[in-house]
Motif scaffolding. Structure first.
Motif, PDB file in Angstrom:
ATOM      1  N   TYR A  49     -58.901  71.905   3.073  1.00 32.98           N
ATOM      2  CA  TYR A  49     -58.106  72.933   2.408  1.00 32.98           C
ATOM      3  C   TYR A  49     -56.687  73.055   2.963  1.00 32.98           C
ATOM      4  N   ILE A  98     -54.024  71.704   2.369  1.00 31.01           N
ATOM      5  CA  ILE A  98     -53.194  70.872   1.503  1.00 31.01           C
ATOM      6  C   ILE A  98     -51.934  71.592   1.038  1.00 31.01           C
ATOM      7  N   ALA A  99     -50.931  70.772   0.734  1.00 33.50           N
ATOM      8  CA  ALA A  99     -49.705  71.265   0.091  1.00 33.50           C
ATOM      9  C   ALA A  99     -49.883  70.983  -1.394  1.00 33.50           C
ATOM     10  N   TYR A 109     -52.097  65.673   0.260  1.00 31.51           N
ATOM     11  CA  TYR A 109     -51.084  65.750   1.304  1.00 31.51           C
ATOM     12  C   TYR A 109     -51.193  67.037   2.107  1.00 31.51           C
ATOM     13  N   TYR A 123     -50.347  70.322   4.177  1.00 31.25           N
ATOM     14  CA  TYR A 123     -49.531  71.523   4.098  1.00 31.25           C
ATOM     15  C   TYR A 123     -48.501  71.566   5.244  1.00 31.25           C
TER      16      TYR A 123
END
Lengths: 155, 155
Positions: A48, A50-51, A55, A57
């Motif tokens: 979780y 992620i951006a 990829y 964050y």
């Protein structure tokens, strides 16, 4: 004997940081070590973090660089003082400023490596330069100005 | 009619960011709005978002500044283009660089307010300046260089 992580030396009342406290059960619990005159931290992002899909964050990258750098600053300060990290009184560093350059997207599904080196130790201030790589590819660079925390913050 | 948050306009496939995606159930789900020519985001840290007991973790502050700034960059870009945020094609911004100055410890138990203003919009690049306050006291400042994400990243 395996090296103990910098963060494993933090006294209990300084060990709740979301990024690096070993006692924060919801946190990232990063671990940093010396490797020659550099410091290194490996971290596996969670699904979780992620951006955009696939990829990492950017806030996680900033967090890893931040906590690895303050930990590295502490390790460097003990070294400079000729003290081991389990000696008293404890020295703990706070972030005065954090700069991150995001060079390219960081893939999510690999182990991330943050490497840092100490640019300067000056009184209670330590400047730490770092790089973050994924699969051996440099994706971000960081610069942290860390300042030794006043003792009253921990009492 | 209440204003919709910038992040509520993000298309579904761009709405999983840990910091600001409305569809990331583990994330911070921050919300940003216009207030005059500034943008504002309120956030209540969770009990585990600590650096040292009683104070907010710097990585959270960096994350709030980061996501509020990229959201503000998008809002500014739509405004500059004379488009509403629900018009196609979607514009989404990534962080090229993030700088945070931590001015003083940020208390954990109050609502945090991040305010940003747009310093510059130049082609696909937007520079966003921000300040973070707790109980009306300024505790951190940020500067983010945001760049419009290439469309292929979302396909």
């Amino acid at each position: 004997m395996p090296q103990k992580a910098f963060q494993d030396y933090y006294p209990d009342n300084m060990a709740y940081c979301y990024g690096c406290g070993r006692l924060n059960e919801f946190g990232l619990q990063i671990k940093s070590f010396w490797e020659g005159d550099e410091t290194v931290c490996l971290f596996q992002p969670r699904s979780y973090h992620i951006a955009i899909p696939g990829y990492v964050y950017g806030g996680l990258i900033a967090s890893l660089i931040d906590c690895h750098s303050t930990g590295s600053a502490a390790a460097a300060a003990y070294l400079e003082a000729g003290r081991t990290m389990d000696s008293e009184p404890a020295m703990r560093f706070l972030t005065a400023s954090l700069h991150v350059d995001y060079l390219k997207p960081t893939p999510l599904d690999v182990l991330l490596e943050v490497r840092a080196r100490i640019k300067e130790v000056k009184g209670r201030k330590v400047i730490v330069l770092s790089s973050l790589s994924a699969n051996g590819i440099l994706t971000a660079r960081g610069e942290v100005v860390a300042v030794q925390a006043p003792e009253h913050l921990f009492q």
